[in-house]
Design a protein around this motif. Structure first.
Motif, PDB file in Angstrom:
ATOM      1  N   THR A  75      -4.188 -41.655 -14.716  1.00 35.40           N
ATOM      2  CA  THR A  75      -4.464 -42.794 -13.432  1.00 35.40           C
ATOM      3  C   THR A  75      -5.620 -42.293 -12.400  1.00 35.40           C
ATOM      4  N   SER A  76      -6.029 -43.023 -11.532  1.00 33.67           N
ATOM      5  CA  SER A  76      -6.846 -42.893 -10.577  1.00 33.67           C
ATOM      6  C   SER A  76      -8.357 -42.388 -11.199  1.00 33.67           C
ATOM      7  N   PHE A  77      -8.468 -43.047 -12.175  1.00 33.54           N
ATOM      8  CA  PHE A  77      -9.666 -42.586 -12.916  1.00 33.54           C
ATOM      9  C   PHE A  77     -11.058 -43.171 -12.249  1.00 33.54           C
ATOM     10  N   ALA A  78     -12.146 -42.517 -11.636  1.00 29.22           N
ATOM     11  CA  ALA A  78     -13.114 -42.986 -11.110  1.00 29.22           C
ATOM     12  C   ALA A  78     -14.443 -42.216 -11.590  1.00 29.22           C
ATOM     13  N   VAL A  79     -15.454 -42.910 -11.396  1.00 30.38           N
ATOM     14  CA  VAL A  79     -17.085 -42.271 -11.541  1.00 30.38           C
ATOM     15  C   VAL A  79     -17.892 -42.833 -10.522  1.00 30.38           C
ATOM     16  N   SER A  80     -18.354 -41.781  -9.821  1.00 31.55           N
ATOM     17  CA  SER A  80     -19.172 -41.901  -8.612  1.00 31.55           C
ATOM     18  C   SER A  80     -20.526 -41.003  -8.839  1.00 31.55           C
ATOM     19  N   PRO A  81     -21.582 -41.928  -8.445  1.00 32.09           N
ATOM     20  CA  PRO A  81     -21.955 -43.340  -8.269  1.00 32.09           C
ATOM     21  C   PRO A  81     -21.871 -43.876  -9.794  1.00 32.09           C
ATOM     22  N   ARG A  82     -21.980 -45.403  -9.741  1.00 30.46           N
ATOM     23  CA  ARG A  82     -21.909 -45.992 -10.996  1.00 30.46           C
ATOM     24  C   ARG A  82     -23.378 -46.378 -11.523  1.00 30.46           C
ATOM     25  N   THR A  83     -24.266 -45.949 -10.869  1.00 26.99           N
ATOM     26  CA  THR A  83     -25.694 -45.922 -11.268  1.00 26.99           C
ATOM     27  C   THR A  83     -26.372 -44.790 -11.057  1.00 26.99           C
ATOM     28  N   LEU A  84     -26.870 -44.177 -12.497  1.00 25.10           N
ATOM     29  CA  LEU A  84     -27.505 -42.835 -12.367  1.00 25.10           C
ATOM     30  C   LEU A  84     -28.929 -42.872 -12.873  1.00 25.10           C
ATOM     31  N   LYS A  85     -29.660 -42.151 -12.198  1.00 25.41           N
ATOM     32  CA  LYS A  85     -31.150 -41.805 -13.000  1.00 25.41           C
ATOM     33  C   LYS A  85     -31.075 -40.279 -13.480  1.00 25.41           C
ATOM     34  N   LYS A  86     -32.027 -40.051 -14.503  1.00 25.74           N
ATOM     35  CA  LYS A  86     -32.157 -38.754 -15.033  1.00 25.74           C
ATOM     36  C   LYS A  86     -32.087 -37.840 -13.798  1.00 25.74           C
ATOM     37  N   GLY A  87     -31.162 -36.855 -14.118  1.00 22.69           N
ATOM     38  CA  GLY A  87     -30.855 -35.684 -13.053  1.00 22.69           C
ATOM     39  C   GLY A  87     -30.272 -35.897 -12.001  1.00 22.69           C
ATOM     40  N   GLN A  88     -29.743 -37.144 -11.753  1.00 21.76           N
ATOM     41  CA  GLN A  88     -28.612 -37.398 -10.644  1.00 21.76           C
ATOM     42  C   GLN A  88     -27.456 -37.062 -11.122  1.00 21.76           C
ATOM     43  N   VAL A  89     -26.638 -36.240 -10.030  1.00 27.90           N
ATOM     44  CA  VAL A  89     -25.161 -35.963 -10.348  1.00 27.90           C
ATOM     45  C   VAL A  89     -24.367 -36.986 -10.030  1.00 27.90           C
ATOM     46  N   ALA A  90     -23.372 -37.037 -11.058  1.00 30.64           N
ATOM     47  CA  ALA A  90     -22.124 -38.175 -10.775  1.00 30.64           C
ATOM     48  C   ALA A  90     -20.888 -37.054 -10.910  1.00 30.64           C
ATOM     49  N   THR A  91     -19.789 -37.478 -10.288  1.00 25.91           N
ATOM     50  CA  THR A  91     -18.416 -37.017 -10.199  1.00 25.91           C
ATOM     51  C   THR A  91     -17.507 -37.724 -10.873  1.00 25.91           C
ATOM     52  N   ILE A  92     -16.780 -37.444 -11.897  1.00 29.92           N
ATOM     53  CA  ILE A  92     -15.667 -38.148 -12.561  1.00 29.92           C
ATOM     54  C   ILE A  92     -14.465 -37.432 -11.973  1.00 29.92           C
ATOM     55  N   THR A  93     -13.310 -38.217 -11.703  1.00 27.98           N
ATOM     56  CA  THR A  93     -11.907 -37.796 -11.011  1.00 27.98           C
ATOM     57  C   THR A  93     -11.029 -38.477 -11.540  1.00 27.98           C
ATOM     58  N   GLY A  94      -9.790 -38.002 -11.668  1.00 26.93           N
ATOM     59  CA  GLY A  94      -8.433 -38.691 -12.068  1.00 26.93           C
ATOM     60  C   GLY A  94      -7.229 -37.631 -12.135  1.00 26.93           C
ATOM     61  N   ARG A  95      -6.183 -38.497 -12.643  1.00 23.92           N
ATOM     62  CA  ARG A  95      -5.001 -37.409 -12.580  1.00 23.92           C
ATOM     63  C   ARG A  95      -4.426 -37.686 -13.932  1.00 23.92           C
ATOM     64  N   LEU A  96      -3.907 -36.475 -14.393  1.00 21.41           N
ATOM     65  CA  LEU A  96      -3.056 -36.770 -15.899  1.00 21.41           C
ATOM     66  C   LEU A  96      -1.481 -36.658 -15.162  1.00 21.41           C
ATOM     67  N   TRP A  97      -0.635 -37.618 -16.072  1.00 18.76           N
ATOM     68  CA  TRP A  97       0.808 -37.556 -15.657  1.00 18.76           C
ATOM     69  C   TRP A  97       1.334 -37.447 -17.266  1.00 18.76           C
ATOM     70  N   HIS A  98       2.772 -36.805 -17.124  1.00 19.56           N
ATOM     71  CA  HIS A  98       3.491 -37.024 -18.469  1.00 19.56           C
ATOM     72  C   HIS A  98       4.870 -37.388 -18.152  1.00 19.56           C
ATOM     73  N   MET A  99       5.587 -37.911 -19.135  1.00 16.71           N
ATOM     74  CA  MET A  99       7.002 -38.738 -18.891  1.00 16.71           C
ATOM     75  C   MET A  99       8.133 -37.381 -19.166  1.00 16.71           C
ATOM     76  N   VAL A 100       8.829 -37.016 -17.892  1.00 18.79           N
ATOM     77  CA  VAL A 100       9.807 -36.178 -18.097  1.00 18.79           C
ATOM     78  C   VAL A 100      11.187 -36.692 -17.789  1.00 18.79           C
ATOM     79  N   GLY A 101      11.793 -37.005 -18.837  1.00 22.84           N
ATOM     80  CA  GLY A 101      13.311 -37.812 -18.882  1.00 22.84           C
ATOM     81  C   GLY A 101      12.734 -39.271 -18.267  1.00 22.84           C
ATOM     82  N   THR A 102      12.986 -39.904 -17.228  1.00 18.73           N
ATOM     83  CA  THR A 102      12.575 -41.325 -16.979  1.00 18.73           C
ATOM     84  C   THR A 102      11.663 -41.390 -15.811  1.00 18.73           C
TER      85      THR A 102
END
Length: 169
Positions: free
Chosen positions: A55-82
């Motif tokens: 969830t909360s998956f994001a990439v910023s910025p959404r337009t990149l030039k060669k050598g420009q840095v982007a950040t990828i973020t998000g969160r991983l979950w798993h089901m425990v019981g309900t």
């Protein structure tokens, strides 16, 4: 396994694999009787793997030039019981598809922190194309794989520079 009273091992055992019908189910093997062999059924086994999600998956910025840095973020979950719980210490891989082609590339991987969050920086590659970026957890013996929604990232070649083949960033 081979039954003790059988001289030919092909007379008493088999092996194989099936695709599980459910993520959480009970299974058994059944051998139907014939005029030569007595019918039998194995013991029941329980097969279960937990659901996962990104969830909360994001990439910023959404337009990149060669050598420009982007950040990828998000969160991983798993089901425990309900209930959904954050999933720490798991590896999330970052992959992309060059839009409109069959080309797939890897952008690296990172382990989730104690809250299940992940963060990775990537560098823009040369070229002029749109990359659809995903975060993917490959699952394990105890849980299922999960993939984030895809996010479009435009890779823009600076003016006056010839476009090259896509390179994993």
């Amino acid at each position: 396994t081979k039954a003790a009273g059988c001289s030919n091992p092909n007379e008493s055992y088999f092996s194989g694999a099936i695709k599980a019908a459910s993520d959480n189910a009970y299974y058994r093997s059944v051998f139907v009787a014939s005029s030569t062999f007595q019918g039998t059924a194995s013991a029941t086994i329980h097969s279960s793997r937990s659901r996962t999600r990104v969830t909360s998956f994001a990439v910023s910025p959404r337009t990149l030039k060669k050598g420009q840095v982007a950040t990828i973020t998000g969160r991983l979950w798993h089901m425990v019981g309900t209930k959904w719980k954050s999933y720490s210490g798991r590896t999330v891989e970052f992959i992309y598809n060059q839009k409109g082609t069959t080309y797939w590339g890897k952008l690296g991987s990172v382990k989730t922190n104690s809250s299940g969050n992940f963060r990775q920086t990537v560098v823009g590659s040369p070229g002029e194309f749109t990359a659809i970026v995903y975060g993917q957890y490959s699952g394990s013996k105890t849980d299922l794989e999960a993939r984030s929604v895809g996010i479009s990232v435009a890779i823009k070649q600076p003016s006056g520079v010839a476009a090259g083949a896509p390179v994993a960033v």
